[in-house]
Design a protein around this motif. Structure first.
Motif, PDB file in Angstrom:
ATOM      1  N   ILE A   1      -4.190  -6.966  67.141  1.00 55.14           N
ATOM      2  CA  ILE A   1      -4.165  -7.314  65.573  1.00 55.14           C
ATOM      3  C   ILE A   1      -3.773  -8.374  65.178  1.00 55.14           C
ATOM      4  N   SER A   2      -3.444  -9.847  66.171  1.00 57.33           N
ATOM      5  CA  SER A   2      -3.490 -11.242  65.519  1.00 57.33           C
ATOM      6  C   SER A   2      -4.972 -11.541  65.620  1.00 57.33           C
ATOM      7  N   PHE A   3      -5.586 -10.900  66.670  1.00 55.54           N
ATOM      8  CA  PHE A   3      -7.889 -11.717  66.230  1.00 55.54           C
ATOM      9  C   PHE A   3      -8.173 -11.115  65.079  1.00 55.54           C
ATOM     10  N   ILE A   4      -7.494 -10.049  64.179  1.00 55.94           N
ATOM     11  CA  ILE A   4      -8.215  -9.449  63.314  1.00 55.94           C
ATOM     12  C   ILE A   4      -7.479 -10.793  62.016  1.00 55.94           C
ATOM     13  N   VAL A   5      -6.335 -10.674  62.273  1.00 55.48           N
ATOM     14  CA  VAL A   5      -5.440 -11.748  61.146  1.00 55.48           C
ATOM     15  C   VAL A   5      -6.139 -13.044  61.353  1.00 55.48           C
ATOM     16  N   GLY A   6      -6.384 -14.284  62.371  1.00 51.16           N
ATOM     17  CA  GLY A   6      -6.739 -14.585  63.046  1.00 51.16           C
ATOM     18  C   GLY A   6      -7.962 -14.688  62.166  1.00 51.16           C
ATOM     19  N   PHE A   7      -9.437 -13.981  62.158  1.00 49.38           N
ATOM     20  CA  PHE A   7     -10.559 -13.273  61.873  1.00 49.38           C
ATOM     21  C   PHE A   7     -10.458 -13.037  60.053  1.00 49.38           C
ATOM     22  N   CYS A   8      -9.494 -12.642  59.238  1.00 45.53           N
ATOM     23  CA  CYS A   8      -9.151 -13.435  57.499  1.00 45.53           C
ATOM     24  C   CYS A   8      -8.602 -14.443  57.260  1.00 45.53           C
ATOM     25  N   SER A   9      -8.148 -14.329  58.509  1.00 46.72           N
ATOM     26  CA  SER A   9      -7.591 -16.447  57.721  1.00 46.72           C
ATOM     27  C   SER A   9      -8.539 -17.490  58.077  1.00 46.72           C
ATOM     28  N   GLY A  10      -9.361 -16.844  58.049  1.00 44.41           N
ATOM     29  CA  GLY A  10     -10.332 -17.846  58.782  1.00 44.41           C
ATOM     30  C   GLY A  10     -11.340 -17.986  57.801  1.00 44.41           C
ATOM     31  N   ILE A  11     -11.834 -16.781  56.715  1.00 41.52           N
ATOM     32  CA  ILE A  11     -12.508 -16.159  55.837  1.00 41.52           C
ATOM     33  C   ILE A  11     -12.255 -16.693  54.739  1.00 41.52           C
ATOM     34  N   PHE A  12     -10.715 -16.534  54.703  1.00 39.42           N
ATOM     35  CA  PHE A  12     -10.330 -16.586  53.136  1.00 39.42           C
ATOM     36  C   PHE A  12      -9.587 -17.969  53.078  1.00 39.42           C
ATOM     37  N   GLY A  13      -8.986 -18.616  53.980  1.00 34.59           N
ATOM     38  CA  GLY A  13      -7.607 -19.523  54.208  1.00 34.59           C
ATOM     39  C   GLY A  13      -6.463 -19.143  53.381  1.00 34.59           C
ATOM     40  N   ILE A  14      -5.863 -17.870  54.400  1.00 31.11           N
ATOM     41  CA  ILE A  14      -4.726 -17.362  53.805  1.00 31.11           C
ATOM     42  C   ILE A  14      -3.951 -17.659  54.370  1.00 31.11           C
ATOM     43  N   GLY A  15      -3.538 -18.175  55.820  1.00 29.02           N
ATOM     44  CA  GLY A  15      -3.222 -18.324  56.403  1.00 29.02           C
ATOM     45  C   GLY A  15      -2.655 -16.991  57.957  1.00 29.02           C
ATOM     46  N   GLY A  16      -2.626 -15.940  57.327  1.00 26.14           N
ATOM     47  CA  GLY A  16      -2.640 -14.529  57.805  1.00 26.14           C
ATOM     48  C   GLY A  16      -1.910 -14.209  58.414  1.00 26.14           C
ATOM     49  N   GLY A  17      -0.644 -14.536  57.674  1.00 21.71           N
ATOM     50  CA  GLY A  17       0.559 -14.140  57.658  1.00 21.71           C
ATOM     51  C   GLY A  17       0.944 -12.829  56.653  1.00 21.71           C
ATOM     52  N   SER A  18      -0.631 -12.686  55.650  1.00 21.38           N
ATOM     53  CA  SER A  18       0.512 -11.494  54.220  1.00 21.38           C
ATOM     54  C   SER A  18       0.014 -10.515  55.812  1.00 21.38           C
ATOM     55  N   LEU A  19      -1.095 -10.579  56.526  1.00 20.13           N
ATOM     56  CA  LEU A  19      -0.735  -9.439  57.519  1.00 20.13           C
ATOM     57  C   LEU A  19      -0.363  -8.936  59.221  1.00 20.13           C
ATOM     58  N   MET A  20      -0.122  -9.928  58.999  1.00 23.38           N
ATOM     59  CA  MET A  20       0.689 -10.858  60.223  1.00 23.38           C
ATOM     60  C   MET A  20       2.451 -10.263  60.105  1.00 23.38           C
ATOM     61  N   VAL A  21       2.948 -10.679  59.311  1.00 22.47           N
ATOM     62  CA  VAL A  21       4.334 -10.229  58.660  1.00 22.47           C
ATOM     63  C   VAL A  21       4.632  -8.868  59.176  1.00 22.47           C
TER      64      VAL A  21
END
Length: 274
Positions: free
Chosen positions: A162-182
């Motif tokens: 799950i955190s890999f998916i979060v990191g991937f989205c973070s790298g694309i959008f620059g949004i930190g990833g917490g919107s998915l991880m939390v």
């Protein structure tokens, strides 16, 4: 005027990011693009530079808020490091894909997913925990300031995936990833809100170190903007972490739902018009 605008953006991003564990990029990225493209307040920059600059700021937002949460003992460090095993590589891949990906279609799908997650949080008390996929080999207990005890746990492989998916989205959008991880930590692993948010900020700090390094190597950072954003983000993160400790869990979940819906609507709009 440019310096004042950037400092205010940093303050808002840091406060919001630390309050609900999003990292703050959801404010920085659209603010830099919008203010540069449609107003005379900032000079225009590309989406790639906005993302790269945002991720550099996430280092300081994540570190500032993590230091604050450490005092309240709400950071689950072991889980943060385990999740980083997935989010770190995911962030590198996302930053690389960001260079060439036409994101309009992905924005629509990702925005729709954010709204779906918000709806899940709305009915989370009626949902049963996900069972049977993996055994909860890592288990934790946490007692909040009101004396409520929470039990939560997960399997490391599920957490890394799950955190890999979060990191991937973070790298694309620059949004930190917490919107998915939390939401994932709360709905799948049953993390209490305060621990999920604090641990998310710790993971965002680690992931931002990796993804921002990739964007620096690609030349996607506006150092002048970063110089003014960083002080505001640092102070804002301290304020957001302090507000987090004063709010009840249900209030934090409500704020998170609203923010996820706003994120989703913005991404859908960006995908349609872009």
């Amino acid at each position: 005027m440019e310096a004042i605008v950037l400092i205010v953006c940093g303050l808002l991003a840091g406060a919001l990011g630390a309050l609900v564990g999003l990292g703050g990029g959801i404010i920085i990225v659209p603010a830099l693009i919008y203010l540069g493209s449609y107003t005379p307040l900032l000079k225009p920059i590309s989406p790639q530079v906005a993302v790269g600059t945002s991720l550099l700021i996430m280092i300081f937002t994540g570190l500032s808020s993590t230091l604050s949460y450490m005092k309240h003992k709400t950071v689950d460090y072991k889980s943060g490091w385990i999740f980083f095993l997935g989010s770190g590589p995911g962030a590198i891949v996302g930053a690389w894909v960001n260079q060439t990906l036409k994101m309009s279609t992905f924005n629509v799908y990702f925005g729709s997913f954010m709204i779906f997650v918000a709806l899940l949080l709305m009915f989370k008390n009626r949902l049963k925990p996900v069972q049977g996929l993996f055994n909860q080999t890592i288990k934790r207990t946490f007692m909040d300031g009101e004396g409520h005890t929470y039990e939560y746990g997960y399997h490391p492989l599920m957490g890394i995936l799950i955190s890999f998916i979060v990191g991937f989205c973070s790298g694309i959008f620059g949004i930190g990833g917490g919107s998915l991880m939390v939401p994932a930590m709360m709905l799948i692993f049953l993390f209490p809100p305060h621990v999920a948010i604090a641990t998310s900020m710790f993971m965002i700090f680690l992931s931002a170190l990796v993804s921002s390094t990739m964007h620096i190597w690609l030349g996607n950072v506006n150092w002048t903007y970063a110089l003014f954003l960083i002080p505001g983000a640092w102070i804002g993160a301290k304020a957001g972490a302090w507000m987090n400790t004063k709010l009840k869990s249900d209030t934090l979940v409500s704020i998170l739902r609203i923010i996820l819906i706003l994120i989703g609507l913005r991404l859908i709009y960006q995908g349609i018009v872009g």
